[in-house]
Write an enzyme that holds these catalytic residues in place. Structure first.
Site, PDB file in Angstrom:
ATOM      1  CG  HIS A  22      -1.922  -1.183   1.086  1.00 23.70           C
ATOM      2  ND1 HIS A  22      -3.156  -1.048   0.479  1.00 23.70           N
ATOM      3  CD2 HIS A  22      -1.807  -2.479   1.419  1.00 23.70           C
ATOM      4  CE1 HIS A  22      -3.766  -2.223   0.478  1.00 23.70           C
ATOM      5  NE2 HIS A  22      -2.973  -3.106   1.052  1.00 23.70           N
ATOM      6  NE  ARG A  23       4.306   0.149  -4.290  1.00 26.86           N
ATOM      7  CZ  ARG A  23       5.241  -0.753  -4.050  1.00 26.86           C
ATOM      8  NH1 ARG A  23       5.890  -0.750  -2.911  1.00 26.86           N
ATOM      9  NH2 ARG A  23       5.536  -1.667  -4.940  1.00 26.86           N
ATOM     10  CB  SER A  30      16.200  -2.211  12.693  1.00 25.36           C
ATOM     11  OG  SER A  30      17.409  -2.724  12.159  1.00 25.36           O
ATOM     12  CB  THR A  31      15.878  -7.930  11.500  1.00 22.29           C
ATOM     13  OG1 THR A  31      16.243  -7.440  10.205  1.00 22.29           O
ATOM     14  CG2 THR A  31      14.410  -8.286  11.500  1.00 22.29           C
ATOM     15  NE  ARG A  32      23.402  -3.030   9.894  1.00 19.21           N
ATOM     16  CZ  ARG A  32      23.965  -2.148   9.090  1.00 19.21           C
ATOM     17  NH1 ARG A  32      23.214  -1.300   8.409  1.00 19.21           N
ATOM     18  NH2 ARG A  32      25.278  -2.100   8.958  1.00 19.21           N
ATOM     19  CE  LYS A  77      19.590  -7.706   6.852  1.00 16.56           C
ATOM     20  NZ  LYS A  77      19.387  -6.243   6.975  1.00 16.56           N
ATOM     21  CG  ASN A 135      -4.180   9.665   2.348  1.00 14.18           C
ATOM     22  OD1 ASN A 135      -5.161   9.039   1.936  1.00 14.18           O
ATOM     23  ND2 ASN A 135      -3.124   9.902   1.576  1.00 14.18           N
ATOM     24  CB  ALA A 136      -9.198   9.513   5.137  1.00 13.04           C
ATOM     25  NE  ARG A 184      -3.728  -5.879   1.332  1.00 12.38           N
ATOM     26  CZ  ARG A 184      -2.908  -6.720   0.734  1.00 12.38           C
ATOM     27  NH1 ARG A 184      -3.160  -8.012   0.754  1.00 12.38           N
ATOM     28  NH2 ARG A 184      -1.842  -6.285   0.096  1.00 12.38           N
TER      29      ARG A 184
END
Length: 206
Positions: free
Chosen positions: A75-76, A84-86, A143, A159-160, A170
């Site tokens: 969803h752009r 962060s997994t790092r 990772k 935003n709405a 979804r």
């Protein structure tokens, strides 16, 4: 999973944007019933949905899988800041062995599907990752063997107009079950006075 609404734009900002177009400020009622009806008419019924882009919501989402995160990232017109997994994988390093069928213990780190074979495969992957971390492998390399079920959390702002699209897609029964649950939780956490904007977007369970 957990969803918390951190902040949201008051509705009068949206009605003010609509009245800007027509210079009809004198017909408003400071975010009252007249302005709410205006938002519904212009944004929902007449589909001038660009006016809804002035409403923003900020959520904190906790306990979704990395698989669900990938769906969410499609969803752009939304902003994501993800754990962060790092920097955080080391939380797993000092855990004891994760054993098959110990779903309660493993569920602290992975999202379970209720499919025993799949969940045990995720537990095996989780324990493999634990062992790799204990070999002092760099987190950047470790990772790469993260299971898709590994839990993460994020701040998510949208935003709405984009949220309408998100909920329409979804909440559908054809959506991934986890993101469908997330969509319903997000709707539930919206301010009550905002929900009329999204009622027709949500797929009602039969």
């Amino acid at each position: 999973m957990e969803v918390t609404l951190l902040n949201h734009t008051p509705l009068w900002v949206c009605s003010n944007a609509i009245r800007t177009c027509w210079q009809s400020f004198d017909k408003g009622d400071n975010g009252g019933e007249i302005d709410l009806a205006l938002i519904d008419r212009v944004g929902n019924q007449l589909k001038h949905a660009s006016t809804l882009e002035h409403l923003f919501y900020n959520f904190y989402i906790k306990g979704i899988s990395r698989a669900c995160l990938q769906e969410l990232a499609r969803h752009r017109i939304a902003s994501l800041s993800v754990k962060s997994t790092r920097y955080t994988l080391k939380e797993l390093k000092n855990e004891s062995e994760f054993k098959p069928n110990d779903f309660e213990n493993a569920s602290r780190y992975i999202v379970l599907t209720s499919n025993e074979f799949v969940d045990n495969a995720s537990i095996n992957a989780l324990d493999n990752l634990r062992q790799i971390l204990n070999q002092n492998t760099s987190l950047d390399i470790a990772k790469y063997c993260l299971p898709e079920s590994y839990k993460t959390e994020l701040s998510w702002s949208i935003n709405a107009r984009s949220l309408q699209n998100f909920l329409s897609l979804r909440s559908s029964k054809s959506a991934l079950w986890e993101i469908r649950n997330l969509a319903n939780l997000i709707y539930q956490n919206l301010p009550q006075e905002h929900k009329f904007i999204y009622e027709n977007c949500l797929t009602k369970p039969k």
